[in-house]
Design an enzyme around this catalytic site. Structure first.
Site, PDB file in Angstrom:
ATOM      1  N   GLU A   3       0.811  -1.203   0.000  1.00  0.00           N
ATOM      2  CA  GLU A   3       0.000   0.000   0.000  1.00  0.00           C
ATOM      3  C   GLU A   3       0.857   1.272   0.000  1.00  0.00           C
ATOM      4  O   GLU A   3       1.767   1.405   0.831  1.00  0.00           O
ATOM      5  CB  GLU A   3      -0.942  -0.020   1.221  1.00  0.00           C
ATOM      6  CG  GLU A   3      -1.828   1.200   1.365  1.00  0.00           C
ATOM      7  CD  GLU A   3      -2.693   1.463   0.145  1.00  0.00           C
ATOM      8  OE1 GLU A   3      -3.321   0.533  -0.359  1.00  0.00           O
ATOM      9  OE2 GLU A   3      -2.726   2.623  -0.307  1.00  0.00           O
ATOM     10  N   THR A  49      -5.576   1.494  -5.630  1.00  0.00           N
ATOM     11  CA  THR A  49      -5.180   0.092  -5.462  1.00  0.00           C
ATOM     12  C   THR A  49      -5.867  -0.812  -6.486  1.00  0.00           C
ATOM     13  O   THR A  49      -5.239  -1.696  -7.071  1.00  0.00           O
ATOM     14  CB  THR A  49      -5.550  -0.439  -4.059  1.00  0.00           C
ATOM     15  OG1 THR A  49      -5.110   0.490  -3.098  1.00  0.00           O
ATOM     16  CG2 THR A  49      -4.914  -1.781  -3.790  1.00  0.00           C
ATOM     17  N   ASP A  95       1.724  -0.208  -4.867  1.00  0.00           N
ATOM     18  CA  ASP A  95       0.517  -0.051  -5.693  1.00  0.00           C
ATOM     19  C   ASP A  95       0.421   1.325  -6.359  1.00  0.00           C
ATOM     20  O   ASP A  95      -0.008   1.456  -7.488  1.00  0.00           O
ATOM     21  CB  ASP A  95      -0.760  -0.411  -4.910  1.00  0.00           C
ATOM     22  CG  ASP A  95      -1.051   0.482  -3.714  1.00  0.00           C
ATOM     23  OD1 ASP A  95      -0.197   1.313  -3.344  1.00  0.00           O
ATOM     24  OD2 ASP A  95      -2.146   0.334  -3.131  1.00  0.00           O
ATOM     25  N   HIS A  96       0.831   2.378  -5.626  1.00  0.00           N
ATOM     26  CA  HIS A  96       0.755   3.735  -6.179  1.00  0.00           C
ATOM     27  C   HIS A  96       1.458   4.667  -5.211  1.00  0.00           C
ATOM     28  O   HIS A  96       1.918   4.230  -4.156  1.00  0.00           O
ATOM     29  CB  HIS A  96      -0.701   4.184  -6.381  1.00  0.00           C
ATOM     30  CG  HIS A  96      -1.572   3.923  -5.174  1.00  0.00           C
ATOM     31  ND1 HIS A  96      -1.524   4.698  -4.048  1.00  0.00           N
ATOM     32  CD2 HIS A  96      -2.458   2.923  -4.909  1.00  0.00           C
ATOM     33  CE1 HIS A  96      -2.361   4.216  -3.156  1.00  0.00           C
ATOM     34  NE2 HIS A  96      -2.938   3.126  -3.641  1.00  0.00           N
TER      35      HIS A  96
END
Ligand code: GP9
Ligand code: MN
Length: 623
Positions: free
Chosen positions: A253, A295, A469-470
Site C-alpha cells: 500500500e 489500489t 501499488d501507487h
C-alpha cells in the site's frame, strides 16, 4: 389540537407519509444493514440521506388529485418497502447491497430464490408496515388528499432538489470524489442512501452498457495488430523459472520507490526489503500506472496487463466485462488463485470483480479475526494480517497464485505508539513525517511473513513478486518533499517519484548479471513477466505489457495521464525533459512517443469500454 383536525389539515397527508417512509428507512438501516458511523457528521448524513428522494417522489404526487394521489403515495411507500426488503434479503446472503448487473446474473437470483425461505423472517412483514398504515388511513378516509397549486408543487420539488444537492455536497466533504471514484458500496449507501445509491448504480450501469452496445468486433483487429507489432519474446533463461511453483504477489500500500535504501536519522526505512532486494531482481525504474481507482487500478494492471480507465475505477464500471486474466489463464495449468485483503469485501467492488477475473477465493475482512488490538487506521494491521493469512495459505491447493494487499501504510499514515519502529522525520508536514513510520511498519510485517513462511516450510516452493501499488505522498505535499529531498519539485521530479518498488524473488536464484534491472517499466509489465516465469507464452494474448526480463525490452512506460518515461525522455504536464538531469527541452522531441502513448492508452480503453474480449478468439496459449 385534536387528532382529527390535525389529520384534516392541508399537507398532513404529505407529512404523515413522509414521516412513515423516512422512519421505516432509518429503522431498516439500523436493524438490517451494518453501516458503522464514526462521527456525528456521518450519523447526520445517514439520517438525512433518504429525505430528498422521498420528498421528490411525494412532490410528484402533488400533481395528482384525489384517489390517484392517494394511490400514488401508497405506491411510493410500497416501492420503498420493496427496495429495502430486497436489499435486506440480499444483504443477509451476500452482506452487500444489490447492484443491477449482479441482480440480473441468473446465477445470483437462482442462489437467492433457493434460499429465500431460509432468509426471510416472519417479522419481515414489518417492512411493509408504513404501506399498511397508509392504506388503512386512506381507506378509512382518515387522511384526506389535497389539491395543490402547480406553483407550490414546483417549489416543493425545487426544495427537494436543493436538499439532494446539500446531501451530495455534504457527502463530498465527508468523502471527496465519492461519485467520480465510487470506492465502496457501503460508503455510497452511507452517504447517498439506498434509494439514491440505486439511481447512481443504474446510471453507471447504463453508461457502461451503452458503450458496450456501440462496440462491434471490427475494433479487435486494430488492437491485435498493435499488440502483435510490439511483441517482445521472453528471456529464454528465465522462461519457466517458476513453473509449477507457488506464486506470492504482494501489493504494498502507498509505497514509493524512494524509501528503498534510504535512511532517516541514520536508520533504514525498509531494512527487510533492502536486504531482500539484494537477493532478488530489483527493478529500480518501475512505475505505477494507476488512475482514480488507486489500489484497484494496480490490481487491474497486474491481472490483465490492460490500463485502468482515465476516470472512475474500472473495478466498478466494468466488472461485468469478459476478461482473460492471470487467474483464469493459469487455472488451465492447474493453479488455484486466491486474494487476501482484510478490508470490506465490497471495497473497490472486489467481491464482484474478483469473480470476473477468475479468482477462486477471496479472503476478506470477514475471514479474519479483527479486534481493537489488531486493527487501527484503515483496519487490520499488516503484521496480524500476514500472520492470520499464513494459516489460510497453508490450506490452499498447490500450486497457488496468492495475492496479498497490505493496508497499514494508507493515508493518513497513523500508527499506534507501540508500532513505531523509527522516529518521525521533521518537515512542516505531518503526513509526510508520519509516512516513513508506517512504511517501516509494513516492512516489519513482510519480514515476519517471510520468517513464518520459512518456518512453515512454504518459502522454498514459492516465487515472490512484491510491488508498490501507487504513490503515498501526493503532490499536495510537494513543499515538504522539497525540504526532505533537497530538490525542487518540477513535473520531471514528480514523475520520477511515481516509481514504486518492484522485485522478483526466486529462492535459491542468484541474480544473473545479464539481466538489466534498471529497465524503464511499469505495472502493465507484471502479467507477461509472471506468465513467462510460469512458462506460459503470451504471443497471442491481448495485453499491453512486456516481460521485464526480455532481452529485447524497450525502455518505455506510459502513465495513465499520458505522461511517459523512456530511456532518454520524460514527458509530464505538457513538458518534455531530457534525462538524466531533467532539463526541459522542445516538446517536439517528445512528440513521437506522445502519439504512441496516446494510441496505446486509447486501444486499451477500447478493449475495456467495448468489452472486446467477447470478440477475441482464444488463440492457443503457447507452452
Ligand atoms: C482498500 C485499499 C486501499 O481496500 O485497497 O485502497 P486505496 O485507497 O489505496 O485505493
Ligand atoms: Mn492503495
Amino acid at each position: 389540537m385534536r387528532l382529527k383536525s390535525l389529520l384534516n389539515k392541508r399537507y398532513t397527508i404529505f407529512l404523515v407519509s413522509f414521516i412513515l417512509i423516512w422512519l421505516k428507512t432509518i429503522i431498516v438501516y439500523k436493524t438490517n444493514f451494518d453501516l458503522p458511523v464514526e462521527t456525528w457528521k456521518q450519523e447526520f448524513i445517514l439520517l438525512i440521506n433518504p429525505i430528498s428522494t422521498i420528498l421528490l417522489l411525494l412532490g410528484i404526487s402533488m400533481f395528482f388529485k384525489g384517489k390517484v394521489q392517494a394511490r400514488f403515495i401508497v405506491m411510493i411507500s410500497l416501492a420503498s418497502s420493496i427496495v429495502l426488503f430486497a436489499n435486506a434479503i440480499f444483504y443477509r446472503f451476500y452482506s452487500d447491497f444489490i447492484t443491477i448487473p449482479v441482480l440480473f446474473q441468473t446465477k445470483n437470483i437462482g442462489d437467492l430464490s433457493g434460499s429465500f425461505t431460509e432468509l426471510a423472517r416472519p417479522w419481515d412483514i414489518l417492512f411493509f408496515f408504513d404501506t399498511l398504515v397508509l392504506l388503512f388511513l386512506f381507506k378509512r378516509r382518515k387522511l384526506k388528499t389535497f389539491t395543490i397549486k402547480k406553483r407550490e408543487a414546483y417549489i416543493f420539488l425545487a426544495a427537494a432538489m436543493a436538499l439532494l444537492a446539500f446531501n451530495l455536497a455534504l457527502a463530498e466533504t465527508e468523502r471527496p470524489q465519492l461519485l467520480t471514484r465510487t470506492f465502496d458500496r457501503e460508503i455510497l449507501v452511507k452517504n447517498l442512501g439506498t434509494y439514491n445509491y440505486h439511481v447512481y448504480d443504474f446510471i453507471m450501469h447504463s453508461k457502461a452498457k451503452a458503450q458496450r452496445a456501440l462496440a462491434d468486433g471490427s475494433e479487435t483487429s486494430d488492437v491485435e495488430n498493435y499488440i502483435n507489432a510490439n511483441y517482445q519474446p521472453p528471456n529464454v533463461g528465465l522462461f519457466g523459472a517458476a513453473k509449477n511453483k507457488n506464486l506470492i504477489i504482494i501489493s504494498l500500500e502507498s509505497t514509493q520507490g524512494f524509501v528503498i535504501n534510504r535512511t532517516i536519522n541514520g536508520r533504514e526505512i525498509t531494512p527487510f526489503l533492502n536486504d531482500l532486494a539484494k537477493d532478488s531482481y530489483y527493478f529500480s525504474n518501475f512505475y505505477h500506472q494507476t488512475g482514480q481507482g488507486k489500489t484497484s487500478d494496480s490490481e487491474f494492471l497486474l491481472d490483465n496487463s490492460l490500463y485502468p480507465l482515465p476516470s472512475g475505477a474500472v473495478f466498478f464500471t466494468h466488472s461485468q466485462n469478459e476478461y482473460y486474466a492471470t487467474p483464469e489463464i493459469i487455472k488451465e495449468k492447474g493453479y488455484y488463485s486466491a486474494a487476501f485483503h482484510a478490508n470490506n469485501k465490497s471495497f473497490w467492488n472486489r467481491d464482484i470483480m474478483y469473480r470476473s477475473l477468475g479468482y477462486d477465493k477471496f479472503f476478506s475482512e470477514s475471514d479474519y479475526e479483527i479486534n481493537d488490538e489488531n486493527a487501527y487506521n484503515w483496519g487490520m494491521k499488516d503484521i496480524p494480517f500476514f500472520e492470520q493469512s499464513v494459516e489460510y495459505l497453508k490450506m490452499l491447493p498447490q500450486p497457488f497464485y496468492a495475492k496479498f494487499i497490505t493496508l497499514s501504510n494508507h493515508h493518513p499514515f497513523i500508527l499506534e505508539e507501540e508500532d513505531h519502529m523509527i522516529g518521525e522525520v521533521s518537515t512542516n508536514d505531518r503526513t509526510v513525517n508520519r509516512y516513513f513510520q508506517t512504511v517501516r511498519y509494513t516492512d516489519e510485517a513482510l519480514k515476519r511473513f517471510f520468517d513464518k513462511l520459512i518456518r512453515e516450510g512454504l518459502y522454498e516452493d514459492c516465487v515472490f513478486i512484491i510491488y508498490g501499488d501507487h504513490y503515498g505522498i501526493s503532490e499536495n505535499h510537494n513543499k515538504a518533499m522539497e525540504q526532505l529531498m533537497g530538490i525542487k519539485m518540477t513535473p520531471y521530479v514528480s514523475t520520477q517519484l511515481q516509481r514504486v518498488p518492484m522485485l522478483v524473488h526466486i529462492p535459491g536464484h542468484t541474480e544473473r548479471k545479464d539481466i538489466n534491472t534498471s529497465v524503464v517499466s511499469g505495472q502493465i509489465d507484471l502479467m507477461p513477466t509472471i506468465l513467462h516465469l510460469l512458462g506460459i507464452g503470451t504471443k497471442n494474448t491481448i495485453q499491453f505489457g512486456h516481460d521485464l526480463f526480455s532481452k529485447e525490452r524497450e525502455n518505455a512506460v506510459f502513465l495513465r495521464d499520458g505522461s511517459f518515461i523512456t530511456e532518454e525522455l520524460v514527458y509530464a504536464k505538457g513538458k518534455c525533459y531530457y534525462k538524466p538531469d531533467g532539463i526541459e527541452i522542445d516538446k517536439e522531441a517528445c512528440r513521437p512517443v506522445i502519439e504512441r502513448a496516446k494510441k496505446e492508452l486509447e486501444l486499451s480503453d477500447k478493449v475495456v469500454y467495448g468489452d472486446l474480449f467477447r470478440f477475441f478468439v482464444e488463440k492457443d496459449v503457447k507452452e
